[in-house]
Design a protein around this motif. Structure first.
Motif, PDB file in Angstrom:
ATOM      1  N   GLU A  75       0.879  -1.258   0.053  1.00  0.00           N
ATOM      2  CA  GLU A  75      -0.086   0.072   0.157  1.00  0.00           C
ATOM      3  C   GLU A  75       0.752   0.996  -0.013  1.00  0.00           C
ATOM      4  OE1 GLU A  75      -3.275   0.454   0.047  1.00  0.00           O
ATOM      5  OE2 GLU A  75      -4.097  -1.666   0.095  1.00  0.00           O
ATOM      6  N   PRO A  76       0.920   1.840  -1.113  1.00  0.00           N
ATOM      7  CA  PRO A  76       1.985   3.268  -1.162  1.00  0.00           C
ATOM      8  C   PRO A  76       1.082   4.247  -0.182  1.00  0.00           C
ATOM      9  CG  PRO A  76       0.272   3.251  -2.965  1.00  0.00           C
ATOM     10  CD  PRO A  76       0.296   1.910  -2.334  1.00  0.00           C
ATOM     11  N   GLU A  77       2.241   5.349   0.084  1.00  0.00           N
ATOM     12  CA  GLU A  77       1.653   6.372   0.949  1.00  0.00           C
ATOM     13  C   GLU A  77       0.354   7.058   0.372  1.00  0.00           C
ATOM     14  OE1 GLU A  77       3.714  10.669   2.771  1.00  0.00           O
ATOM     15  OE2 GLU A  77       4.127   9.687   1.050  1.00  0.00           O
ATOM     16  N   GLN A  78      -0.753   7.626   1.224  1.00  0.00           N
ATOM     17  CA  GLN A  78      -1.686   8.102   0.861  1.00  0.00           C
ATOM     18  C   GLN A  78      -2.120   9.169   1.729  1.00  0.00           C
ATOM     19  OE1 GLN A  78      -4.297   4.593   0.878  1.00  0.00           O
ATOM     20  NE2 GLN A  78      -4.717   4.644  -1.152  1.00  0.00           N
ATOM     21  N   VAL A  79      -2.883  10.177   0.906  1.00  0.00           N
ATOM     22  CA  VAL A  79      -3.178  11.348   1.860  1.00  0.00           C
ATOM     23  C   VAL A  79      -4.786  11.760   1.572  1.00  0.00           C
ATOM     24  CG1 VAL A  79      -1.264  12.570   1.699  1.00  0.00           C
ATOM     25  CG2 VAL A  79      -2.726  12.860  -0.190  1.00  0.00           C
ATOM     26  N   LYS A  80      -5.346  11.932   2.574  1.00  0.00           N
ATOM     27  CA  LYS A  80      -7.028  12.375   2.254  1.00  0.00           C
ATOM     28  C   LYS A  80      -7.094  13.788   2.378  1.00  0.00           C
ATOM     29  CE  LYS A  80     -11.454  11.073   4.632  1.00  0.00           C
ATOM     30  NZ  LYS A  80     -12.077  12.302   4.789  1.00  0.00           N
ATOM     31  N   ARG A 142       0.254   8.915  -4.989  1.00  0.00           N
ATOM     32  CA  ARG A 142       0.895   9.793  -5.846  1.00  0.00           C
ATOM     33  C   ARG A 142       0.783   9.266  -7.246  1.00  0.00           C
ATOM     34  NH1 ARG A 142       4.894  13.312  -3.524  1.00  0.00           N
ATOM     35  NH2 ARG A 142       5.256  12.707  -1.149  1.00  0.00           N
ATOM     36  N   GLY A 143       0.804  10.399  -8.153  1.00  0.00           N
ATOM     37  CA  GLY A 143       0.312   9.715  -9.477  1.00  0.00           C
ATOM     38  C   GLY A 143      -1.133   9.991  -9.846  1.00  0.00           C
ATOM     39  N   LYS A 144      -1.943  10.464  -9.139  1.00  0.00           N
ATOM     40  CA  LYS A 144      -3.490  10.405  -9.274  1.00  0.00           C
ATOM     41  C   LYS A 144      -3.976  11.753  -9.438  1.00  0.00           C
ATOM     42  CE  LYS A 144      -3.990   5.903  -8.711  1.00  0.00           C
ATOM     43  NZ  LYS A 144      -4.333   5.240  -9.898  1.00  0.00           N
ATOM     44  N   MET A 145      -3.040  12.823  -9.018  1.00  0.00           N
ATOM     45  CA  MET A 145      -3.323  14.215  -9.150  1.00  0.00           C
ATOM     46  C   MET A 145      -2.400  14.905 -10.017  1.00  0.00           C
ATOM     47  SD  MET A 145      -6.208  14.609  -7.458  1.00  0.00           S
ATOM     48  CE  MET A 145      -7.203  13.464  -6.393  1.00  0.00           C
ATOM     49  N   VAL A 146      -2.731  16.352 -10.404  1.00  0.00           N
ATOM     50  CA  VAL A 146      -1.827  16.895 -11.411  1.00  0.00           C
ATOM     51  C   VAL A 146      -0.381  17.239 -10.453  1.00  0.00           C
ATOM     52  CG1 VAL A 146      -3.226  18.034 -12.994  1.00  0.00           C
ATOM     53  CG2 VAL A 146      -2.874  19.200 -10.818  1.00  0.00           C
ATOM     54  N   LYS A 147       0.752  17.410 -10.798  1.00  0.00           N
ATOM     55  CA  LYS A 147       1.907  17.643 -10.027  1.00  0.00           C
ATOM     56  C   LYS A 147       1.770  18.448  -8.980  1.00  0.00           C
ATOM     57  CE  LYS A 147       6.092  15.458  -9.874  1.00  0.00           C
ATOM     58  NZ  LYS A 147       6.612  16.156  -8.411  1.00  0.00           N
ATOM     59  N   PRO A 148       1.570  19.754  -9.467  1.00  0.00           N
ATOM     60  CA  PRO A 148       1.583  20.795  -8.299  1.00  0.00           C
ATOM     61  C   PRO A 148       0.815  20.508  -7.172  1.00  0.00           C
ATOM     62  CG  PRO A 148       1.344  21.983 -10.395  1.00  0.00           C
ATOM     63  CD  PRO A 148       1.215  20.392 -10.755  1.00  0.00           C
ATOM     64  N   PHE A 149      -0.493  20.051  -7.311  1.00  0.00           N
ATOM     65  CA  PHE A 149      -1.651  19.881  -6.412  1.00  0.00           C
ATOM     66  C   PHE A 149      -0.826  18.552  -5.510  1.00  0.00           C
ATOM     67  CE2 PHE A 149      -5.172  17.774  -4.398  1.00  0.00           C
ATOM     68  CZ  PHE A 149      -5.862  18.903  -4.296  1.00  0.00           C
ATOM     69  N   ALA A 152       2.014  19.783  -3.136  1.00  0.00           N
ATOM     70  CA  ALA A 152       1.528  20.550  -2.391  1.00  0.00           C
ATOM     71  C   ALA A 152       0.641  19.453  -1.217  1.00  0.00           C
ATOM     72  CB  ALA A 152       0.513  21.646  -2.623  1.00  0.00           C
ATOM     73  N   ALA A 153      -0.130  18.728  -1.520  1.00  0.00           N
ATOM     74  CA  ALA A 153      -0.905  17.872  -0.716  1.00  0.00           C
ATOM     75  C   ALA A 153      -0.003  17.149   0.070  1.00  0.00           C
ATOM     76  CB  ALA A 153      -1.942  17.130  -1.576  1.00  0.00           C
ATOM     77  N   PHE A 154       0.922  16.139  -0.370  1.00  0.00           N
ATOM     78  CA  PHE A 154       1.856  15.471   0.030  1.00  0.00           C
ATOM     79  C   PHE A 154       2.767  16.267   1.391  1.00  0.00           C
ATOM     80  CE2 PHE A 154      -0.019  12.298  -2.671  1.00  0.00           C
ATOM     81  CZ  PHE A 154       0.132  11.156  -1.818  1.00  0.00           C
ATOM     82  N   ALA A 155       2.947  17.376   0.959  1.00  0.00           N
ATOM     83  CA  ALA A 155       3.995  18.492   1.796  1.00  0.00           C
ATOM     84  C   ALA A 155       3.361  18.817   2.978  1.00  0.00           C
ATOM     85  CB  ALA A 155       4.441  19.381   1.151  1.00  0.00           C
TER      86      ALA A 155
END
Length: 324
Positions: A75-80, A142-149, A152-155
């Motif tokens: 399971e890769p790292e995920q954010v909500k 990661r890889g599911k949203m456009v890169k800048p978004f 920012a979300a994972f940071a």
């Protein structure tokens, strides 16, 4: 201008029609009720689920599968997160983009207040000049949203809110609600899932072997009943579909899309012929069953009698009258 939409279908059930009205409407529109070519088959289904009780899978086999497919249990790292977007067109002028960004900065002040409600902020700030949308994005990797978004979300840390993030969609304000570290499912946690998978796959193998034997018996005896008589322990039965057209739901079998191979085979056959064995698979190569069938009858395309399509004609006429 204010208006109220009144769907005519909501009045259809209140409409009354006479037999003479129904007959007149049917005769006037008979061409649209034309029936396509139809076939009727009798069939035997060999269901893989019937053989699950014959399958034996050892713990060693489960462990071997887990080791060979360990990447499937990572399971890769995920954010909500959720976000507010001030939307801009991709070809928007520099001036329009600057205005949208300034508007997003205004929203950000409210968004950073304690217990800010993003849905409420959408209602407050969405207007004719600026399209503002809020959305709960749930968990994503990661890889599911456009890169800048994504960056920012994972940071962010859970509970924190980003500064303005610009993407091709416009200007975002991101709130991070939760973060899950990358992890691997243990053999213990995955064992039941693997066991079920291996049992299902082995049931397909057994079902195919039995289906091949059944086909041999049916072809040798030129009879579906011969397969029933030769395999009393399998609980087989012969069922009849009734007439159906191409693309229709196949009665007692299933959707015309999933079971298209049965339809295609049936419409090629002559009355009295017995089909080859037909394997039906779902997505991911999951076997739903094996079928062998006999073509009992075939009807050419024709104009129907009213009693054949009475229900549909009645619905159509009521809908027509409810529009008036």
């Amino acid at each position: 201008v204010k208006f109220v939409e009144l769907p005519y279908q909501s009045y259809a059930n209140k409409v009354t029609i006479t037999d003479s009205e129904l007959n007149e409407y049917f005769q006037k529109n008979i061409a649209q009720y034309r029936l396509g070519e139809r076939v009727n088959i009798s069939f035997i289904k060999i269901n893989p689920n019937s053989f699950l009780n014959k399958v034996k899978i050892s713990n060693a086999e489960v462990a071997a599968y887990y080791r060979a497919n360990q990447q499937n249990y990572y399971e890769p790292e995920q954010v909500k997160s959720r976000h507010i977007l001030v939307r801009t067109e991709q070809n928007a002028s520099k001036e329009d983009k600057e205005k949208a960004k300034a508007y997003a900065q205004q929203i950000l002040k409210d968004a950073k207040k304690p217990n800010a409600d993003f849905a409420a902020l959408e209602k407050k700030y969405n207007n004719d000049q600026f399209e503002v949308r809020s959305e709960d994005l749930g968990y994503f990797e990661r890889g599911k949203m456009v890169k800048p978004f994504e960056d920012a979300a994972f940071a962010l840390e859970p509970g924190s809110i980003s500064d303005i993030v610009e993407t091709s969609f416009g200007y975002h304000i991101i709130k991070l609600e939760d973060k899950k570290a990358a992890s691997s499912k243990s053999l213990e946690d995955a064992s039941q899932e693997i066991m079920s998978k291996l049992m299902e796959e082995q049931s397909w193998v057994i079902a195919r072997q039995e289906a091949d034997d059944i086909q041999y018996t049916v072809m040798a005896e030129e009879s579906l009943q011969a397969a029933i008589d030769a395999n009393p322990d399998l609980g087989l039965s012969i069922q009849e579909t009734g007439f159906f057209a191409k693309g229709d739901m196949i009665p007692k079998i299933g959707s015309g899309y999933t079971y298209k191979d049965i339809t295609d085979e049936a419409f090629k056959m002559k009355v009295g012929e017995i089909s080859n064995l037909v394997e039906i698979k779902l997505y991911g190569d999951r076997v739903l069953g094996y079928y062998i069938f006999k073509l009992l009858g075939k009807k050419p395309a024709s104009l129907p009698k009213l009693e054949d399509v009475r229900e549909k004609v009645t619905t159509d006429l009521k809908n027509e009258k409810s529009k008036k």
